[in-house]
Design a protein around this motif. Structure first.
Motif, PDB file in Angstrom:
ATOM      1  N   ALA A 101       0.817  -1.212   0.000  1.00 23.67           N
ATOM      2  CA  ALA A 101       0.000   0.000   0.000  1.00 23.67           C
ATOM      3  C   ALA A 101       0.849   1.259   0.000  1.00 23.67           C
ATOM      4  N   VAL A 102       1.975   1.231   0.718  1.00 22.86           N
ATOM      5  CA  VAL A 102       2.793   2.440   0.877  1.00 22.86           C
ATOM      6  C   VAL A 102       3.798   2.615  -0.260  1.00 22.86           C
ATOM      7  N   PHE A 103       4.472   1.527  -0.650  1.00 21.90           N
ATOM      8  CA  PHE A 103       5.603   1.655  -1.574  1.00 21.90           C
ATOM      9  C   PHE A 103       5.290   1.250  -3.013  1.00 21.90           C
ATOM     10  N   TYR A 104       4.203   0.523  -3.236  1.00 30.97           N
ATOM     11  CA  TYR A 104       3.919   0.052  -4.593  1.00 30.97           C
ATOM     12  C   TYR A 104       2.560   0.539  -5.095  1.00 30.97           C
ATOM     13  N   THR A 105       2.203   1.744  -4.679  1.00 29.83           N
ATOM     14  CA  THR A 105       0.989   2.378  -5.167  1.00 29.83           C
ATOM     15  C   THR A 105       1.357   3.401  -6.230  1.00 29.83           C
ATOM     16  N   PHE A 121      -1.855   7.432  -7.716  1.00 31.09           N
ATOM     17  CA  PHE A 121      -2.792   7.505  -6.600  1.00 31.09           C
ATOM     18  C   PHE A 121      -3.889   8.527  -6.870  1.00 31.09           C
ATOM     19  N   HIS A 122      -5.147   8.112  -6.628  1.00 27.46           N
ATOM     20  CA  HIS A 122      -6.302   8.986  -6.808  1.00 27.46           C
ATOM     21  C   HIS A 122      -7.093   9.002  -5.499  1.00 27.46           C
ATOM     22  N   LEU A 137     -11.372   7.575  -0.954  1.00 25.12           N
ATOM     23  CA  LEU A 137     -12.354   8.043   0.030  1.00 25.12           C
ATOM     24  C   LEU A 137     -13.710   7.397  -0.230  1.00 25.12           C
ATOM     25  N   GLY A 138     -14.047   7.225  -1.520  1.00 31.20           N
ATOM     26  CA  GLY A 138     -15.302   6.571  -1.849  1.00 31.20           C
ATOM     27  C   GLY A 138     -15.346   5.130  -1.372  1.00 31.20           C
ATOM     28  N   TRP A 161     -13.891  -3.056  -3.351  1.00 33.97           N
ATOM     29  CA  TRP A 161     -12.750  -3.521  -4.144  1.00 33.97           C
ATOM     30  C   TRP A 161     -12.592  -2.687  -5.413  1.00 33.97           C
ATOM     31  N   THR A 162     -13.689  -2.389  -6.105  1.00 31.10           N
ATOM     32  CA  THR A 162     -13.643  -1.626  -7.361  1.00 31.10           C
ATOM     33  C   THR A 162     -13.095  -0.223  -7.132  1.00 31.10           C
ATOM     34  N   LEU A 163     -13.587   0.443  -6.095  1.00 31.17           N
ATOM     35  CA  LEU A 163     -13.123   1.802  -5.811  1.00 31.17           C
ATOM     36  C   LEU A 163     -11.671   1.808  -5.334  1.00 31.17           C
ATOM     37  N   MET A 164     -11.288   0.804  -4.544  1.00 33.33           N
ATOM     38  CA  MET A 164      -9.900   0.706  -4.100  1.00 33.33           C
ATOM     39  C   MET A 164      -8.987   0.499  -5.303  1.00 33.33           C
ATOM     40  N   HIS A 165      -9.407  -0.338  -6.246  1.00 35.50           N
ATOM     41  CA  HIS A 165      -8.615  -0.580  -7.453  1.00 35.50           C
ATOM     42  C   HIS A 165      -8.481   0.701  -8.276  1.00 35.50           C
ATOM     43  N   ALA A 166      -9.581   1.472  -8.393  1.00 32.72           N
ATOM     44  CA  ALA A 166      -9.549   2.711  -9.167  1.00 32.72           C
ATOM     45  C   ALA A 166      -8.687   3.775  -8.502  1.00 32.72           C
ATOM     46  N   SER A 167      -8.477   3.672  -7.172  1.00 29.82           N
ATOM     47  CA  SER A 167      -7.678   4.681  -6.460  1.00 29.82           C
ATOM     48  C   SER A 167      -6.187   4.554  -6.724  1.00 29.82           C
TER      49      SER A 167
END
Length: 449
Positions: A204-208, A211-212, A217-218, A248-254
């Motif tokens: 989450a921290v180093f391989y993102t 980032f959106h 937040l959604g 999952w979908t919103l996390m992927h889009a972020s």
């Protein structure tokens, strides 16, 4: 009949807790022992399927029909999903989608361990946490040291050798270590779970990338709705599954790796049961979803992730590549020395000593076993270098070779130790009563309340 040590001597028990030195790998409670046994049974089957998937992928990718394997991996079932970042190949669906189920189970395990398991006691939790941290720091340092002179690209893979594959490691342990002490088996399980938590944090921290914040937040809204329902013990599948898919979908889009959504959803599930409500909801969901994770999600991911082609490859050049050397050395040497060394240092500075039932040879075997980094290591390799890239193919070869070497070395150590514990187990069980709970998990007469 007094309990015996692995070396045949009678174990000394001290009824005064103030005079009893701190013990590492003490036998846990009977409920915890049953939980570990249940996990091992499921993960044994899952580990075998995982291995089958990896072997099939290797054979297919190195056969005359390798082109069909590549075509299958790259097939996009929903090409019109670009607006939602869902125009993914089957290989990406396996890595981003199916592994979210795996990490949902990891989230349930973590919460159960630290809320209701033996590790709710900080003194018990310290050992696997310290060992997990040591088993991640040293492999990362070794990898960086090996690849430092090879340029900037190689350094992106510093986290690849830090992960332990819980399914593979527990499957090997279940096959070769059927009589190892419960404390040692619980240690490996908890070590692997903590390792997964740290690995997800690293991802989450180093391989993102890209980032959106708005989709992130959604994603919190369906996660909050999911939490509200499970906290009220509303387990309507027609509500929970759509909420999980939306999160999952919103996390992927972020831009954050979508498997993080699985962990967060697992954290929301209550562990403690209501009076008369049977097993806690986290335990019930874990029993329901673990077979899906171990029996389907992880093996399918392994099938798509392990298919590295070695046809026409100069193996000498591959296994002298800094990335390959760094990953293999980190898994085999870094993991074992990091876990063993951090545990030894903890014992040294806290003046704790091993439980009478366990020797340092046992810990060495488990530390070697933790060098099996298959699933999460392959995932981090794809995130670091991009799926299908030349560096990613080298990472796959290194992870496969390093995990195999770790499994073989651990087996050499643990098979011998297992034979010792089998003889001890046969002596102890002759005196067990018939109440269904082994005597070793019951309070000794005259022991303090």
């Amino acid at each position: 009949m007094p309990p015996h040590t692995p070396h045949g001597g009678a174990a000394r028990h001290d009824d005064d807790p103030a005079r009893t030195p701190s013990r590492l790998f003490q036998r846990g409670s009977w409920p915890e022992a049953r939980f570990v046994a249940d996990v091992l049974r499921t993960e044994t089957v899952g580990g075998a399927l995982l291995l089958l998937g990896a072997v099939l992928a290797l054979l297919w990718a190195n056969s005359p029909w390798s082109g069909s394997y590549a075509a299958l991996s790259g097939f996009v079932p929903w090409p019109g999903g670009a607006a939602l970042h869902l125009d993914l190949s089957l290989a990406k669906w396996a890595a981003d989608g199916l592994l979210a189920i795996f990490f949902f189970v990891v989230g349930l395990e973590l919460k159960r361990e630290f809320v209701a398991g033996d590790l709710r006691d900080p003194r018990r939790a310290a050992l696997p946490v310290v060992a997990a941290v040591g088993g991640m720091l040293l492999p990362a340092l070794i990898y960086v040291g090996v690849t430092l002179g090879s340029g900037g690209e190689g350094l992106r893979g510093w986290a690849i050798p830090t992960a332990t594959d819980i399914a593979f490691a527990l499957a090997v342990l279940a096959v070769i270590g059927s009589h190892l002490p419960q404390g040692l088996r619980a240690f490996l399980l908890t070590l692997a779970v903590v390792d997964d938590l740290l690995a997800i944090t690293i991802i989450a921290v180093f391989y993102t990338a890209d980032f959106h914040p708005l989709p992130l937040l959604g994603a919190l809204l369906p996660i909050a709705a999911f939490a509200l329902l499970v906290q009220r013990r509303k387990t309507w599948w027609w509500a929970l599954i759509p909420l999980a898919v939306l999160a999952w979908t919103l996390m992927h889009a972020s831009g954050v790796h979508a498997t993080v959504a699985g962990v967060l959803l697992g954290f929301t599930v209550p562990v403690l049961r209501r009076r008369g409500d049977g097993p806690g909801l986290a335990e019930r969901l874990e029993h329901r979803w673990r077979p899906v994770s171990a029996g389907f999600a992880v093996p399918v991911f392994a099938f798509f992730a392990a298919g590295v082609s070695l046809r026409g490859t100069d193996l000498g050049a591959v296994f002298t590549d800094p990335i390959v050397v760094g990953v293999m050395t980190g898994l085999v040497l870094g993991k074992s020395v990091g876990i063993f060394g951090s545990t030894w240092l903890l014992a040294r500075f806290t003046r704790a000593r091993l439980d009478d039932d366990i020797s340092w040879s046992d810990l060495l075997g488990v530390a070697l076993l933790a060098g099996i980094g298959f699933t999460v290591s392959l995932l981090i390799g794809e995130l670091a270098f991009g799926p299908g890239s030349p560096a990613d193919d080298r990472v796959k070869a290194a992870v496969l070779a390093g995990s195999l070497a770790s499994a073989v070395l651990a087996s050499i150590v643990l098979v011998r130790r297992n034979s010792v514990y089998r003889r001890i187990h046969e002596r102890e069980t002759r005196d067990d009563d018939q109440d269904g709970v082994p005597d070793v998990y019951q309070r000794r007469p005259g022991a303090p309340q």
